[in-house]
Design a protein around this motif. Sequence first.
Motif, short mmCIF file in Angstrom:
data_model
loop_
_atom_site.label_atom_id
_atom_site.label_comp_id
_atom_site.label_asym_id
_atom_site.label_seq_id
_atom_site.Cartn_x
_atom_site.Cartn_y
_atom_site.Cartn_z
N GLN A 199 9.22 10.55 12.14
CA GLN A 199 9.26 8.85 11.53
C GLN A 199 9.83 9.03 10.09
O GLN A 199 10.47 10.09 9.63
N LEU A 212 3.29 8.78 1.03
CA LEU A 212 3.07 7.37 1.25
C LEU A 212 2.07 7.15 0.36
O LEU A 212 1.60 6.15 -0.10
N TYR A 213 1.02 8.17 -0.23
CA TYR A 213 -0.15 8.33 -1.23
C TYR A 213 -0.01 9.60 -1.29
O TYR A 213 0.27 10.60 -1.15
N MET A 267 -4.99 1.03 8.35
CA MET A 267 -5.70 2.18 7.31
C MET A 267 -7.46 1.66 7.59
O MET A 267 -7.51 0.10 8.14
N PRO A 270 -7.70 7.13 6.32
CA PRO A 270 -8.80 6.20 4.98
C PRO A 270 -6.64 5.63 4.50
O PRO A 270 -5.70 6.63 3.75
N PHE A 271 -7.35 4.10 3.40
CA PHE A 271 -6.74 3.87 2.50
C PHE A 271 -6.45 4.64 1.26
O PHE A 271 -7.40 4.85 0.83
N ILE A 272 -5.14 4.99 0.67
CA ILE A 272 -5.74 6.03 -0.72
C ILE A 272 -4.39 5.73 -0.86
O ILE A 272 -3.70 5.53 -1.03
N TYR A 321 0.70 -1.14 0.05
CA TYR A 321 -0.06 0.07 -0.06
C TYR A 321 0.51 1.35 -0.38
O TYR A 321 0.35 1.82 -0.17
N CYS A 322 2.14 1.59 0.39
CA CYS A 322 3.09 2.39 0.58
C CYS A 322 3.90 3.33 -0.73
O CYS A 322 4.58 2.35 -1.55
N ARG A 369 1.35 1.12 14.09
CA ARG A 369 0.26 1.35 13.39
C ARG A 369 0.44 -0.69 12.80
O ARG A 369 1.51 -1.02 12.65
N GLU A 389 -1.50 -1.99 11.22
CA GLU A 389 -1.97 -1.91 9.74
C GLU A 389 -3.34 -2.46 9.39
O GLU A 389 -3.73 -2.22 9.18
N1 5AD Z 1 -2.94 5.74 1.95
C1 5AD Z 1 -3.13 5.59 3.74
N2 5AD Z 1 -2.54 5.61 4.63
C2 5AD Z 1 -0.63 5.05 4.01
N3 5AD Z 1 -0.27 4.47 5.23
C3 5AD Z 1 0.84 4.28 4.21
N4 5AD Z 1 0.47 4.13 3.25
C4 5AD Z 1 -0.48 4.48 3.07
C5 5AD Z 1 -1.66 4.87 1.79
N5 5AD Z 1 -1.57 4.26 0.77
C6 5AD Z 1 0.29 4.50 6.39
C7 5AD Z 1 0.39 3.20 7.58
C8 5AD Z 1 1.20 3.85 7.72
C9 5AD Z 1 1.69 5.35 7.89
C10 5AD Z 1 2.92 6.41 8.27
O1 5AD Z 1 1.06 5.55 7.32
O2 5AD Z 1 -0.92 3.19 7.85
O3 5AD Z 1 1.68 3.15 9.50
#
Ligand code: 5AD
Length: 354
Positions: A104, A305-306, A199, A229-231, A66-67, A159, A161
């Motif tokens: 971080q 990260l997103y 997330m 939110p996951f993005i 996801y990252c 996290r 996650e």
């Molecule tokens: N969307 C949202 N949050 C994300 N993180 C990592 N990738 C994404 C993404 N695509 C979050 C993870 C990580 C935090 C630092 O950022 O939960 O632990």
Amino acid sequence: MNRADFFLAQLDEDSPVKDYIRELWALSLDKLKSMADDACKNTYGDEVYLRGLIEYTNVCRMDCLYCGIRKSNDKVNRYRLDEDSILAAVEEGYGRGFRTFVLQGGEDPEWPAERLARLVAKIKELCNYEVAVTLSSGLMTKDDYVILRDAGADRYLMRFETADSKLHERLRGGISLRRRIQALLDMRDAGFELGSGFMCGLPGEDDEVMLKNLYLCKLLELDMIGIGPFIPHPDTPLKDAPQLGLERTLKAEAILRIILPGANLPATTAAGSLQPDGRERMLECGANVLMPNLTPVIHKKDYLLYPGKICLDEDGFKCVSCLSLRVASVGKKIVWDIGTSKNYKERNGHVSRT
Ligand code: 5AD
Ligand code: FES
């Protein structure tokens, strides 16, 4: 049975707390919001704590699907801040009133625990031992966490996650949820104020997984919980995953405030990136922390990260005035306190080392 296994086993079992969380999840967002707001007022009043975030390295040995800064993303312009730049950011933040700094970074082999420990000790000295230092540097050994704690680090954020073992392993390159939980328990043993989170809306996360996410936070009695939110990031394997709305995150945030009233809950940047008023909505659902990004502006765009991350061109100190207005718009106010979590204070008989 090993302690991490014990937590994993409990996660799958029915319990009155799990039933309660299930009942809460069935309520409307409006109802949850008003319950969470009451709970937050009871513990933290209308106060919102600030944390100065410094993203000190975007080099990472991990390859989480996801990252955006995963190891395999070769489009990332990699950077590492050196000690002097980090201390300069801290010094300015301290001068402007910040009393917590969050360092971080990715899991960067050039930043082993010993080097981080030396940095933490310097930060503490520079700020007259009046600040808390939070680390968010990923998975390390139990001994590493002890070294960092002994150097004066106060808090550790990592996290989990997702609390679903299979999904966790699939998304995190085979690393187990059990190992993640073990590390969190190691951090607590080392004496850290303990932060974790997850997330919301990862592909494969159904309501049962969400229930487990919330339940794991409660089982761990976390002091700080960051969710967002996951993005989907276009340069990751999850680029085509659907983008869910913010409601799922807001409901989860409200439930966390209800079941863990003494925890510190940040209104996260991811929420503000998905929706212009996302952080305000989180503050209305029980959040009591904001984390302005004090990373030097030239590097901010490289810690993606997103996609769509806000404030990339903004000096973090400018964000503070913007945030004051946003906080006021939901009837809360910023305080410049060190902001130790009430959970942690209760567990430790109000003894603070700072
Ligand atoms: N969307 C949202 N949050 C994300 N993180 C990592 N990738 C994404 C993404 N695509 C979050 C993870 C990580 C935090 C630092 O950022 O939960 O632990
Ligand atoms: Fe950064 Fe508003 S919070 S500009």
